[in-house]
Design a protein around this motif. Sequence first.
Motif, mmCIF file in Angstrom:
data_model
loop_
_atom_site.group_PDB
_atom_site.id
_atom_site.type_symbol
_atom_site.label_atom_id
_atom_site.label_comp_id
_atom_site.label_asym_id
_atom_site.label_seq_id
_atom_site.Cartn_x
_atom_site.Cartn_y
_atom_site.Cartn_z
ATOM 1 N N LEU A 214 0.894 -1.271 0.020
ATOM 2 C CA LEU A 214 -0.022 0.077 0.058
ATOM 3 C C LEU A 214 0.941 1.350 -0.043
ATOM 4 O O LEU A 214 2.098 1.175 0.469
ATOM 5 C CB LEU A 214 -0.834 0.049 1.370
ATOM 6 C CG LEU A 214 -1.946 -1.184 1.418
ATOM 7 C CD1 LEU A 214 -2.674 -0.958 2.977
ATOM 8 C CD2 LEU A 214 -3.284 -0.938 0.418
ATOM 9 N N PRO A 215 0.258 2.484 -0.792
ATOM 10 C CA PRO A 215 1.082 3.610 -0.460
ATOM 11 C C PRO A 215 1.068 4.228 0.843
ATOM 12 O O PRO A 215 0.231 3.920 1.574
ATOM 13 C CB PRO A 215 0.526 4.324 -1.634
ATOM 14 C CG PRO A 215 -0.746 3.809 -1.801
ATOM 15 C CD PRO A 215 -0.705 2.343 -1.700
ATOM 16 N N GLY A 216 1.873 4.860 1.129
ATOM 17 C CA GLY A 216 1.749 5.654 2.605
ATOM 18 C C GLY A 216 0.316 6.377 2.954
ATOM 19 O O GLY A 216 -0.066 6.306 3.940
ATOM 20 N N SER A 217 -0.329 6.791 1.880
ATOM 21 C CA SER A 217 -1.414 7.518 2.012
ATOM 22 C C SER A 217 -2.422 6.652 2.438
ATOM 23 O O SER A 217 -3.634 7.081 2.806
ATOM 24 C CB SER A 217 -1.767 8.572 1.058
ATOM 25 O OG SER A 217 -1.834 7.453 -0.230
ATOM 26 N N GLU A 218 -2.416 5.352 2.033
ATOM 27 C CA GLU A 218 -3.444 4.393 2.351
ATOM 28 C C GLU A 218 -3.450 3.518 3.557
ATOM 29 O O GLU A 218 -4.319 2.698 3.870
ATOM 30 C CB GLU A 218 -3.718 3.694 0.960
ATOM 31 C CG GLU A 218 -4.155 4.354 -0.120
ATOM 32 C CD GLU A 218 -4.273 3.421 -1.478
ATOM 33 O OE1 GLU A 218 -4.210 2.086 -1.112
ATOM 34 O OE2 GLU A 218 -4.390 3.931 -2.355
ATOM 35 N N ILE A 219 -2.441 3.829 4.362
ATOM 36 C CA ILE A 219 -2.005 2.840 5.608
ATOM 37 C C ILE A 219 -3.224 3.498 6.532
ATOM 38 O O ILE A 219 -3.629 2.293 7.260
ATOM 39 C CB ILE A 219 -0.661 3.028 6.033
ATOM 40 C CG1 ILE A 219 0.319 2.653 4.976
ATOM 41 C CG2 ILE A 219 -0.338 2.486 7.332
ATOM 42 C CD1 ILE A 219 1.757 3.001 5.366
ATOM 43 N N PHE A 220 -3.322 4.459 6.992
ATOM 44 C CA PHE A 220 -3.980 4.949 8.260
ATOM 45 C C PHE A 220 -5.646 4.271 7.886
ATOM 46 O O PHE A 220 -5.833 3.582 8.693
ATOM 47 C CB PHE A 220 -4.387 6.379 8.222
ATOM 48 C CG PHE A 220 -5.204 6.881 9.282
ATOM 49 C CD1 PHE A 220 -4.541 6.947 10.626
ATOM 50 C CD2 PHE A 220 -6.577 7.066 9.323
ATOM 51 C CE1 PHE A 220 -5.436 7.457 11.802
ATOM 52 C CE2 PHE A 220 -7.297 7.385 10.343
ATOM 53 C CZ PHE A 220 -6.895 7.387 11.620
ATOM 54 N N PRO A 221 -6.320 4.442 6.746
ATOM 55 C CA PRO A 221 -7.604 3.894 6.561
ATOM 56 C C PRO A 221 -7.683 2.388 6.686
ATOM 57 O O PRO A 221 -8.319 1.873 7.182
ATOM 58 C CB PRO A 221 -8.111 4.375 5.086
ATOM 59 C CG PRO A 221 -6.733 4.987 4.412
ATOM 60 C CD PRO A 221 -5.791 5.375 5.529
#
Length: 383
Positions: A214-221
Motif C-alpha cells: 500500500l502507498p503511505g497515504s492508504e495505511i491509516f484507513p
Amino acid sequence: MSDTKPHKPLSGTDAPQSPQRRKVLQGAAAASAVAVTGAPWIRDARAAETTTWRIQTSWPGGIGLDIFTDWCESIIEKTGGELEFQPFGANEVVGEFQLFDGVQQGVLEAMNPFTLYWAGRMPASVFLSSYPLGLRNPHEWDVFFYSLGGLEIARELFDRVDMHYVGPIQHGANIIHSKVPIRSIEDFEGRKMRVPGGMVAELFQAAGAKTTLLPGSEIFPALEKGTIDVADYVGPAINYALGFHQVTDYVVMGPPGFLSIYQPVDLMDLTVRKDAWEALSPAMKRFVEMEVHVYSDMHHARIQKADLDAWEQFQEAGTIVTRLSQDDVEAFTELAVPRWFAWANKDRDAARVFKIQLDYMMSPQLGYVTPDMLEGQALEHDV
C-alpha cells in the motif's frame, strides 16, 4: 576569510587605494564570499527564461513533505531564476506507484520516490535502498554510492529507461506499528501486514505474515478498517503526523541500537526525465547534483530531530514500544540471506550491485557477513 588590514599597493607606498582598485577588490571579495558560503547561484546570462520542473514526492504529509516543499521553493532563488522546482505531495499529480510512468510520459519532470518501489520493474533497485540485514547505517550507503561505484551503476540503469538518477536522499529507518503486541519473530505469524514490497515482503512472508503493498497515504484507513493489523512505514515523526497512534497500540523495533532490522536506512532519490536533464547547462547539472547531496544531509538531520521529539508524543498517546531480541535478528538473518541471492540472481545488474555490497559487508571494515552464513548460496551471473 577576509583580511581586515589594508592591502599594500604594488608600488610599495602607503597611498590610499584608488576608487577603481577598490571596486576590483570588492568584486573579488564578493566572488570569494559566494564560493565560501554557498550563496545563491548566479544566473547564466544566456538563460532567457525560467525552466520549471514539476516534482512529486512520495511524502504524503508531515515533516517529510514540509522539508521537501521548503527545499523545492529555495531553488529558484539559489539559481537566480534559472531553474524552479514546483513541488507536489504524494498522489497530487499521479498515483504513488505511477511516479515512474509519470516521469517517463512527461506528466512530471522529476520524482522524489522511495527507490525500493521500482523492484518489480528493476530488480537492482532492491539494492539501491536498504534491504533486510544488509548495509545498516547511512554512512555505509554514502560509501557505496559515492566511493564504490553505486552512483554510476544507478545512473546507467535509469539511463536505459530515459531517466537520470541524480542521487540518493537519506531520511532514516522504517518502524512497524501494530494493533497487537509483537515481541518475537513468531508473533508475525498470520498477521495482515503492510510492507513496501520486494525483498522486505518476502522476508515477512517467510516469517508467516500475510503481506500487502500500500502507498503511505492508504495505511491509516487500512489500519482503521482492520484490512491490516500491522504496518511498516517510515519514522516516528511522520507516522505520528499521519495518525498511526490513533489506530495502533504498539511500535515494534529491533534490539537497542537496531531501530529497524528490515529497513534501517530507507533511501529516497531524485530522478529526472532524461530530456529535462539534458536541457540543463553543464554548470546547472553540477549545481543540481551537489544540491541533492546537501539536501540529503539536511533532510536526514531534520527528520532525525523530529523523530526524537515524536517519541514523547507517542508516549503521551499511550503507545507501547516492543523490541525484538538478538535471537530474532539471527532468525531473520537466516531468512534474509537466501533472499539476497534470489534477488541478486534476477539479472546481471542486480548481481553486480549486490556483489559490491556483499564484499563491503564481508570486509573487516564491517564484518556483518561471514563465509559460513553464505553456505549453499552463489551468484549465477558473471560479475
